[in-house]
Enzyme design. Structure first.
Site, PDB file in Angstrom:
ATOM      1  N   CYS A  42      45.556  87.159  -7.356  1.00 16.47           N
ATOM      2  CA  CYS A  42      46.505  86.848  -6.289  1.00 16.47           C
ATOM      3  C   CYS A  42      46.498  85.359  -5.993  1.00 16.47           C
ATOM      4  CB  CYS A  42      46.167  87.646  -5.035  1.00 16.47           C
ATOM      5  SG  CYS A  42      47.303  87.325  -3.655  1.00 16.47           S
ATOM      6  N   CYS A  49      46.835  84.521  -2.285  1.00 18.76           N
ATOM      7  CA  CYS A  49      45.594  84.734  -1.531  1.00 18.76           C
ATOM      8  C   CYS A  49      44.595  83.599  -1.760  1.00 18.76           C
ATOM      9  CB  CYS A  49      44.933  86.050  -1.947  1.00 18.76           C
ATOM     10  SG  CYS A  49      46.014  87.489  -1.907  1.00 18.76           S
ATOM     11  N   ASP A  50      44.440  83.196  -3.001  1.00 19.19           N
ATOM     12  CA  ASP A  50      43.319  82.324  -3.362  1.00 19.19           C
ATOM     13  C   ASP A  50      43.695  80.930  -3.866  1.00 19.19           C
ATOM     14  OD1 ASP A  50      41.602  84.463  -2.775  1.00 19.19           O
ATOM     15  OD2 ASP A  50      41.804  85.272  -4.785  1.00 19.19           O
TER      16      ASP A  50
END
Length: 313
Positions: A136, A139-140
């Site tokens: 992701c 997300c990261d």
């Protein structure tokens, strides 16, 4: 015969399931949750979460899920381990059986079983999960500002991830197994026009390397040909963008899904084709797949359940 009867069975956990449990518990519906094979969902494999509202200093994925779980328990949710291996939605009350041998009768069901990211199948992916390997970028990606990263895939999702990361990372390598991109023409043009994205065609990943954290990938170009070439690519982050598989197999005899297996819901609701069965989170969301959107869907599902039961009297 059922071992237990409930007004609402929540199948799966994660942000959607725990939020649904919080809301249904506070509405005195007394839900029963079967947490699934990965209690807490995909976020339990994420180290730092910095984009979930209310945590200005960030929080680890496991801690965030534990906090949501505790909140659900505080309001009286009945949370049990195991996963649902069989369901019968052909009539109400609905029936479900778990791998622990529990038989459940439920007036309503909320499906929150999520979607599993597809991996290449390398042992190294598990070794560096949360230590440089991610599925992701949204997300990261923030953790790789000014660094070098690689994205695996050739479709729209991979191109979207590469473009997102290109605004954060110094260099982005898009590793494509074929000699062309499968993405739409628009996405292809955007990727090829971006000066800090380099597309590596005809390239596959053999493995990953690094001491404590990921330091790079072992690649092979034009495998099986006279021009086959093996080399190492130093990167700080390795992102998988080869799709997700919604965890819906057990429900498909009853629940309408799209061609990729995601549960179809009606309009802005969480209502499925079976009255009394609802779906929330990544299992019904092929587009956003974020913790906060999953939590929002869990809230909506709980409110949909509350209205459904109220209308029944």
């Amino acid at each position: 015969m059922s071992d237990i009867k409930t007004r609402c069975l929540i199948i799966g956990s994660g942000p959607a399931g725990y939020t649904a449990a919080i809301y249904t518990s506070r509405a005195n519906i007394a839900p029963l949750m079967i947490e699934g094979y990965q209690p807490g969902g995909q976020l339990t494999t994420t180290t730092e979460v910095e984009n979930f509202p209310g945590h200005p200093a960030g929080i680890t994925g496991p801690q965030l899920m534990e906090d949501l779980r505790k909140q659900a328990l505080r309001f009286g949710a009945d949370i049990r381990p195991g996963f649902v291996k069989e369901v019968d939605f052909s009539q109400r009350p609905f029936l479900a059986k778990t791998d622990t041998g529990l038989s459940i009768e439920a007036s309503t069901v909320i499906i929150c079983t999520g979607a599993s990211a597809r991996y290449l199948g390398l042992e190294d992916e598990k070794k560096y999960s949360g230590l440089g390997v991610s599925a992701c970028a949204t997300c990261d990606g923030f953790f790789y500002r000014g660094k070098k990263v690689a994205v695996v895939g050739g479709g729209d999702t991979a191109c979207e991830e590469a473009l997102y990361l290109s605004n954060l990372a110094a260099e982005v390598y898009l590793i494509v197994r074929k000699d062309h991109l499968r993405a739409s023409k628009v996405m292809q043009a955007r990727v090829l026009d971006k000066n800090n994205i380099k597309v590596l065609f005809n390239t596959t990943t053999e493995g990953l390397y690094g001491e404590e954290y990921l330091e790079g990938a072992h690649l092979v170009e034009k495998v099986g040909t006279a021009e086959e070439k093996h080399y190492d690519l130093p990167v700080d982050g390795f992102f998988l963008a080869i799709g997700h598989t919604p965890n819906t197999e057990v429900f498909r005899p009853f629940i309408e899904c799209d061609h990729t297996g995601y549960i179809k819901v009606k309009g802005e609701t969480t209502i499925t084709n079976i009255p009394g069965v609802f779906a929330a989170g990544d299992v019904a969301d092929p587009m956003y797949r974020q913790a906060i959107t999953a939590a929002g869907m869990g809230c909506k599902a709980a409110l949909d359940v509350e209205r459904f039961l109220a209308e029944e009297g």
